[in-house]
Write an enzyme that holds these catalytic residues in place. Sequence first.
Site, PDB file in Angstrom:
ATOM      1  CG  ASP A  13      48.026  28.636 -60.063  1.00  0.00           C
ATOM      2  OD1 ASP A  13      47.733  27.431 -60.059  1.00  0.00           O
ATOM      3  OD2 ASP A  13      47.202  29.538 -60.260  1.00  0.00           O
ATOM      4  CE  LYS A  16      49.501  25.143 -53.297  1.00  0.00           C
ATOM      5  NZ  LYS A  16      49.257  26.253 -54.216  1.00  0.00           N
ATOM      6  N   GLY A  40      45.781  22.176 -59.354  1.00  0.00           N
ATOM      7  CA  GLY A  40      46.521  21.724 -60.528  1.00  0.00           C
ATOM      8  C   GLY A  40      47.984  21.741 -60.174  1.00  0.00           C
ATOM      9  CG  HIS A  41      49.385  20.424 -56.865  1.00  0.00           C
ATOM     10  ND1 HIS A  41      49.128  19.803 -55.672  1.00  0.00           N
ATOM     11  CD2 HIS A  41      48.955  21.692 -56.705  1.00  0.00           C
ATOM     12  CE1 HIS A  41      48.568  20.663 -54.835  1.00  0.00           C
ATOM     13  NE2 HIS A  41      48.440  21.807 -55.448  1.00  0.00           N
ATOM     14  CD  GLN A 222      42.264  24.849 -54.088  1.00  0.00           C
ATOM     15  OE1 GLN A 222      41.976  24.424 -52.986  1.00  0.00           O
ATOM     16  NE2 GLN A 222      42.370  24.063 -55.122  1.00  0.00           N
ATOM     17  N   GLY A 412      63.582  28.507 -56.042  1.00  0.00           N
ATOM     18  CA  GLY A 412      63.371  27.781 -57.301  1.00  0.00           C
ATOM     19  C   GLY A 412      63.957  28.551 -58.473  1.00  0.00           C
TER      20      GLY A 412
HETATM   21  P1  IMP Z   1      36.850  27.003 -57.047  1.00  0.00           P
HETATM   22  O1  IMP Z   1      37.880  26.524 -56.079  1.00  0.00           O
HETATM   23  O2  IMP Z   1      36.802  26.207 -58.318  1.00  0.00           O
HETATM   24  O3  IMP Z   1      35.498  27.171 -56.420  1.00  0.00           O
HETATM   25  O4  IMP Z   1      37.279  28.486 -57.520  1.00  0.00           O
HETATM   26  C1  IMP Z   1      37.290  29.578 -56.601  1.00  0.00           C
HETATM   27  C2  IMP Z   1      38.464  30.487 -56.848  1.00  0.00           C
HETATM   28  O5  IMP Z   1      39.676  29.796 -56.530  1.00  0.00           O
HETATM   29  C3  IMP Z   1      38.625  30.949 -58.295  1.00  0.00           C
HETATM   30  O6  IMP Z   1      39.150  32.265 -58.311  1.00  0.00           O
HETATM   31  C4  IMP Z   1      39.659  29.976 -58.859  1.00  0.00           C
HETATM   32  O7  IMP Z   1      40.352  30.519 -59.958  1.00  0.00           O
HETATM   33  C5  IMP Z   1      40.552  29.810 -57.655  1.00  0.00           C
HETATM   34  N1  IMP Z   1      41.304  28.547 -57.662  1.00  0.00           N
HETATM   35  C6  IMP Z   1      40.835  27.318 -57.369  1.00  0.00           C
HETATM   36  N2  IMP Z   1      41.806  26.402 -57.466  1.00  0.00           N
HETATM   37  C7  IMP Z   1      42.928  27.067 -57.826  1.00  0.00           C
HETATM   38  C8  IMP Z   1      44.278  26.658 -58.050  1.00  0.00           C
HETATM   39  O8  IMP Z   1      44.678  25.493 -57.942  1.00  0.00           O
HETATM   40  N3  IMP Z   1      45.133  27.665 -58.401  1.00  0.00           N
HETATM   41  C9  IMP Z   1      44.743  28.956 -58.500  1.00  0.00           C
HETATM   42  N4  IMP Z   1      43.503  29.368 -58.280  1.00  0.00           N
HETATM   43  C10 IMP Z   1      42.604  28.437 -57.947  1.00  0.00           C
END
Ligand code: IMP
Length: 422
Positions: A13, A16, A40-41, A222, A412
Amino acid sequence: MPATVVVGAQWGDEGKGKIVDLLAQESDVVCRYQGGPNAGHTIVAGGETWKLRQLPSGVVSGTTSVIGAGCVVDPEVFLDEIDVLVERGIDPSIVVLSGNAHLIMPWHLTIDQASERRLGRLQIGTTRRGIGPAYADKASRIGIRVQDVLDAKILREKIEVALAEKNVWLERVYEVQGFDLEDVWSRYAGYAERLAPFVGDASLLVDEALHDDKSVLFEGAQATMLDLDHGTYPFVTSSNPIASGAPTGVGIGPTRIDRVLGVAKAYVTRVGEGPFPSEIQGPQQARLRELGGEYGTVTGRERRCGWLDLVALRYAVRVNGITSLALTKLDVLSEFAELPVCVRYRRRDGGETPHFPAHQSDFHHAEPVWEVLAGWGEPLDAIESQHELPPAARAYVEFIARELAVPIELVGVGASRDRVLV
Ligand code: IMP
């Protein structure tokens, strides 16, 4: 510079999507190399807000957008986002999906949810999108790939093999209902016609683009601290967001990468569980969350907020080989009179270290050592170049660059594409 990896330098988050969208204006190809609809972009461009989960951020600017073999794909999310492209007048044929990417199947979602429920207070806090179970099946070599959908007979066989095991597991271990072969097969076979035009050879496409001196962006989802091997395991995602995941996930050699742009917020946020030394204690945390709009794009969850952690960022510079940084959301800090920055960790033995601990229990016990910088106390709305930043804001940016020994290339100062100072 033809091949640039854009990687999250913190816990995700960092903004990016916005940086990729900006760089995509001058790129020929944008690739996602890992992860799936857990990303989530958010991109604000031309007065419109885009929230992308599965497609590369390059689609917003109509750039060729590749989903590499290292990704996992939820076909429903993918096709929904393709529909959004069409609604917004973008030709979807810019999207190329690797046939080697793995599919998220319905049982992956069920297992992700059931296993988090079972873990109770030890849960990881996943996005519950089936990411971990899909990657687990890939590693166990019982995964179903995008190319399998294109052959109804193969698809049926693979679903049958998977379900023979998954249904026992679902019913006996997780005590939830299993899946019906015919239902799953007809649903996924039904995606074939719509998916087929997008399926292509991502590795060859990127290799040829680089040979032709085109510029290619590799968009990490991520972030570093969520990397399966180098993040804060087990509170990580199940793929490799770090920069070296890019050549692996797309199918080119590591020698092809020219630069690595790390993206870091001017502070830190984290969703999900796990240790977080610079997390703000007290009411300032909620204030920062409100000012920064720190709620998950995918899950809507409140993000945990902390002051900038230079120990973790120094580690991100190391494991990614970051050559320059983009510092996002500097404007969010404008209202704070003082800005603590974590410069070292205090270990259990009382010693201090600038380096990220190699072992989890040392990290769990690490306490932040702060250096407090002055705030600038004025909005950054009208600032058009880094030279116009208030002196305290410049000092904040320069302090980070000096501590990390990495140039800060972009800053930014607002949500939309044009609020990035170069
Ligand atoms: P998963 O990727 O859904 O298996 O989640 C594993 C960990 O990665 C958790 O702590 C999620 O909150 C974190 N996570 C997954 N995708 C994102 C993202 O796009 N932003 C922030 N944290 C993420």
